[in-house]
Design a protein around this motif. Structure first.
Motif, mmCIF file in Angstrom:
data_model
loop_
_atom_site.group_PDB
_atom_site.id
_atom_site.type_symbol
_atom_site.label_atom_id
_atom_site.label_comp_id
_atom_site.label_asym_id
_atom_site.label_seq_id
_atom_site.Cartn_x
_atom_site.Cartn_y
_atom_site.Cartn_z
ATOM 1 N N VAL A 47 0.853 -1.179 0.000
ATOM 2 C CA VAL A 47 0.000 0.000 0.000
ATOM 3 C C VAL A 47 0.893 1.235 0.000
ATOM 4 O O VAL A 47 1.756 1.387 0.878
ATOM 5 C CB VAL A 47 -0.935 0.034 1.220
ATOM 6 N N ASN A 98 -3.852 6.969 -3.181
ATOM 7 C CA ASN A 98 -3.640 5.607 -2.691
ATOM 8 C C ASN A 98 -3.434 4.659 -3.868
ATOM 9 O O ASN A 98 -4.176 4.715 -4.870
ATOM 10 C CB ASN A 98 -4.847 5.140 -1.878
ATOM 11 N N GLU A 100 -2.636 0.350 -4.356
ATOM 12 C CA GLU A 100 -2.451 -0.968 -3.755
ATOM 13 C C GLU A 100 -2.023 -1.930 -4.846
ATOM 14 O O GLU A 100 -2.658 -2.014 -5.905
ATOM 15 C CB GLU A 100 -3.731 -1.449 -3.088
#
Length: 393
Positions: free
Chosen positions: A271, A319, A321
């Protein structure tokens, strides 16, 4: 070659007078010596030639001998050289005193504000950064000996301006030129009601000194759009002292944070998060006070203050991931728009009556109000183009 130095006014021999030998032709320095306790001096091993000597002694005018010639055979005795007292007239003498920057007492440490550039153009927050055991971080939060559990007083009294929510902005806005001293009390007595606090910092502000009308205006501009200005005015008569001030401050806060985490045992273990934030706080502070010496033993003080602060903030949080093969499982952006406002005001009155030998009766009353509002709006955008708004107040 020998001689004797004597004071003309008293006839006493002058010991330890400076005696210098010069060459007559070009006033070239040849040798120097000091007279003995009996005023007598001696020069040895001096080549033949024409010379003169000068005698110097504190409080006396310089005395110069007639020119003389030294031969190779016969020694020379200059006899007695009389020195006359010197008189001077002074137009005046100016004596300047300066308080020590640091004073240690049994129950506190006192830091007197000086006259350097920081004390005249900086803020109280800037002053505190120079006080040992006191720390002010980049957000303006104050800690004492590593703990933020510290009480800050204004002129020895609690103030809503110094609440944990707003005091960082107030300290950055309050001009250092208005401060007389800062007291650090690490072991407060019961008089301060110190339950559960690590220490007390008391900020003592200046009062109107001379009678009449006075005022001041200061402004500062810094990098990144930072600017502030303060105006103050005071009026003092024999028994009445009035004071008022206004300050405004604009800041710019920029934050850039990069965060990378690994989640063990998860199909999407990596992450990565990046936060970019910009904030533009604007604060205003108004303060007014009146001090009335009713009689020799009776005194009435009235004071009030108002502080308003607006805080416009915008955050972008990115973000990403990924799995172990760096394949993207999720990618998105979260936006935050935050409009905050704080308004607080306070009034206080103190009546003091002195009587007897060192006795004092004090009656005080204070009222304060604090109002704050936070309006957050979040927007989340993912890779599939969807978005969602969430408003929180």
């Amino acid at each position: 070659m020998t001689g004797t130095v004597v004071a003309h006014d008293s006839g006493e021999a002058l010991g330890y007078a400076d005696v210098v030998l010069y060459r007559s032709a070009d006033s070239m320095f040849v040798a120097g010596t000091v007279s003995g306790t009996d005023g007598r001096f001696v020069f040895t091993s001096v080549a033949a030639g024409n010379y003169y000597v000068e005698c110097r002694f504190i409080g006396y005018s310089v005395t110069r001998s007639p020119a003389f010639r030294l031969g190779s055979q016969k020694p020379v005795d200059l006899g007695t050289l009389y020195m006359h007292p010197s008189f001077g007239h002074l137009d005046g003498v100016v004596v300047e005193g300066r308080r020590p920057a640091y004073v240690q007492h049994l129950d506190k440490r006192v830091f007197n504000v000086g006259t350097d550039l920081m004390s005249s153009s900086g803020s109280v927050s800037d002053l505190m950064r120079n006080i040992p055991s006191v720390t002010v971080d980049v957000d303006g939060k104050v800690s004492l000996r590593g703990s933020e559990n510290v009480t800050i007083l204004l002129d020895g009294k609690p103030s809503t301006l110094m609440s944990s929510r707003t005091r960082a902005d107030v300290l950055r806005q309050m001009p250092a030129a208005d401060i007389e001293r800062i007291e650090v009390i690490t072991n407060p007595s019961a008089a301060y009601k110190p339950d559960g606090v690590n220490g007390i910092i008391n900020i003592v502000r200046k009062t109107q000194g001379k009678a009449g009308l006075s005022g001041g205006l200061s402004a500062n501009v810094g990098t990144g759009g930072r600017k502030n200005a303060t105006a103050s005015a005071g009026f003092k008569t024999g028994r009445l002292n009035l004071f008022a001030s206004y300050g405004i401050r604009r800041d710019l806060y920029e934050t850039d944070i990069h965060d990378r985490r690994i989640r063990n045992g998860n199909a999407i273990p990596y992450v990565m998060q990046q936060t970019a934030a910009v904030a533009h706080p604007l604060s205003n502070i108004v303060r007014a006070s009146a001090d009335w010496n009713i009689t020799r033993n009776d005194r009435l003080q009235l004071s009030g203050g108002f502080n308003s602060r607006g805080f416009a903030r915008h955050d972008n949080i990115y973000n990403t991931e990924t799995d172990a093969n760096h394949n993207i499982g999720y990618q998105g952006r979260r936006c935050r728009d935050d409009d905050e406002s704080v308004k607080q005001w306070e009034v206080a009155t103190v009546y003091a009556h002195t009587f007897g030998r060192g006795h004092k009766l004090t009656v005080d009353y204070g009222y304060s109000s604090l109002e704050g509002q936070v309006d957050n709006r979040y927007s989340t955008f993912s890779t599939d183009g969807s978005s969602k708004d969430n408003t929180q107040i």
